[in-house]
Write an enzyme that holds these catalytic residues in place. Sequence first.
Site, mmCIF file in Angstrom:
data_model
loop_
_atom_site.group_PDB
_atom_site.id
_atom_site.type_symbol
_atom_site.label_atom_id
_atom_site.label_comp_id
_atom_site.label_asym_id
_atom_site.label_seq_id
_atom_site.Cartn_x
_atom_site.Cartn_y
_atom_site.Cartn_z
ATOM 1 N N THR A 14 0.824 -1.219 0.000
ATOM 2 C CA THR A 14 0.000 0.000 0.000
ATOM 3 C C THR A 14 0.851 1.259 0.000
ATOM 4 O OG1 THR A 14 -1.750 -1.149 1.154
ATOM 5 C CG2 THR A 14 -1.794 1.223 1.307
ATOM 6 N N TYR A 27 -7.933 0.187 -4.513
ATOM 7 C CA TYR A 27 -6.643 0.663 -5.002
ATOM 8 C C TYR A 27 -5.800 -0.534 -5.388
ATOM 9 C CZ TYR A 27 -4.642 -0.798 -0.537
ATOM 10 O OH TYR A 27 -4.240 -1.543 0.534
ATOM 11 N N SER A 60 1.821 -7.755 -0.689
ATOM 12 C CA SER A 60 2.690 -8.681 0.056
ATOM 13 C C SER A 60 2.029 -10.032 0.314
ATOM 14 C CB SER A 60 3.161 -8.045 1.361
ATOM 15 O OG SER A 60 2.106 -7.910 2.271
ATOM 16 N N THR A 93 1.693 -4.423 4.261
ATOM 17 C CA THR A 93 1.567 -4.706 5.698
ATOM 18 C C THR A 93 1.032 -6.111 5.981
ATOM 19 O OG1 THR A 93 -0.632 -3.712 5.780
ATOM 20 C CG2 THR A 93 1.237 -2.274 6.281
ATOM 21 N N ASP A 94 0.412 -6.750 4.981
ATOM 22 C CA ASP A 94 -0.210 -8.060 5.248
ATOM 23 C C ASP A 94 0.797 -9.091 5.748
ATOM 24 O OD1 ASP A 94 -2.561 -6.957 4.379
ATOM 25 O OD2 ASP A 94 -2.798 -8.235 2.616
ATOM 26 N N LYS A 166 0.334 -7.701 12.671
ATOM 27 C CA LYS A 166 -0.774 -6.878 12.192
ATOM 28 C C LYS A 166 -2.022 -7.315 12.949
ATOM 29 C CE LYS A 166 -2.879 -5.116 7.968
ATOM 30 N NZ LYS A 166 -2.937 -5.178 6.492
ATOM 31 N N GLU A 284 -2.475 -27.566 29.262
ATOM 32 C CA GLU A 284 -3.597 -28.512 29.151
ATOM 33 C C GLU A 284 -3.226 -29.704 28.277
ATOM 34 O OE1 GLU A 284 -7.759 -27.046 28.650
ATOM 35 O OE2 GLU A 284 -6.764 -25.111 28.461
HETATM 36 N N1 GLU Z 1 -2.470 -6.494 0.701
HETATM 37 C C1 GLU Z 1 -1.496 -5.525 0.348
HETATM 38 C C2 GLU Z 1 -0.130 -5.852 0.910
HETATM 39 O O1 GLU Z 1 0.041 -6.386 1.975
HETATM 40 C C3 GLU Z 1 -1.877 -4.164 0.771
HETATM 41 C C4 GLU Z 1 -2.005 -3.994 2.264
HETATM 42 C C5 GLU Z 1 -0.980 -3.057 2.819
HETATM 43 O O2 GLU Z 1 0.103 -2.873 2.330
HETATM 44 O O3 GLU Z 1 -1.333 -2.456 3.853
HETATM 45 O O4 GLU Z 1 0.811 -5.525 0.248
#
Ligand code: GLU
Length: 328
Positions: A14, A27, A60, A93-94, A166, A284
């Site tokens: 992103t 996007y 990602s 971020t994924d 995340k 457990e």
């Molecule tokens: N799904 C995409 C990725 O991880 C966009 C999400 C992001 O970067 O926040 O690259």
Amino acid sequence: MTTPRLLVLGTGGTIAGAGSKATGAAYRPGDLALAELIAAAAALDLGAELIGQDIARIGSQDIGFAEWRALHAACTAALADPAISGVIITHGTDTAEETGFLLDLTLPTTKPVVLVGAMRPADAVGADGMRNFANTVKVASDPAAAGRGVMLVMGDAVLAASDARKAATSSIDAFRSFPRAALARVTPARLDWFGPAHRMGEGARYPFPSALPRVAILTAGAGMDARPVEALLGIGAKGIVLAGMGQGNAPKVVIAALAKAAAAGVPVVRSSRVDEGLVDRNVEVDDDALGFIAARALGPAKARILLMVLIACGITAPDAVQAAFDRA
Ligand code: GLU
């Protein structure tokens, strides 16, 4: 003082995303070239020389062994180059926590290596990418950032890649850190570390693997049976990470099937589908009797990364795998 020279490795996400409307939701991650981000950053006069190198331009969710190998090679070259003071990796971020942790396990801690992403595309109203990037330049330019392992900068916080996850799908404050809190707070104007570098002078903990074995994450659900375990063994899984309920629990039939896998030499790591917390041995589930490994502080995604690295290194005995998880 000489201007720090930073290598910026672009992978997409992103932070390099663009949409058709600044107020829209849709996007394309990785649409913008790294050169555009670097040119925009240069205009802000961030006090560092930025050298860009494209590794990929993808979301990602599609990152994998080829990109990880290229990132590791580029970081290794930069760490050996006296002209480079630190490395920034722009990343979706994924899976930032997976890439960050893999590099953390396989790189020495001699210079800062810092991942950065964004939750909003570059052309969205209220975009967070350039602020996160400016913060990251501040972190990677600071000699005090060395010796802390690979880090992730998001939401004005500096997190250890080994601790970051995340935890929100769309909020700009999307990352949490466990078991340690943030290593530092950062803004474009200030950087405050909360303690000394704790991994100074550490070499790479593991060699970068020449291939990654198939390790699957199995999420437990109430009322499930053992067939998913059998299916994973049927497709040749070399290790299984259980994303269990609570402290890594699963129905009796699933535990029994996993114990059979462990007895056959397939390492089984119990982690939790719960968002945060430790999974300890013999709470457990009788790990000693069943031959399981407890993931301790690592969630399923990071437990899978560590288990892949260990298996690639030939480390599969439950005691040795547990020792690695205890140290992580
Ligand atoms: N799904 C995409 C990725 O991880 C966009 C999400 C992001 O970067 O926040 O690259």
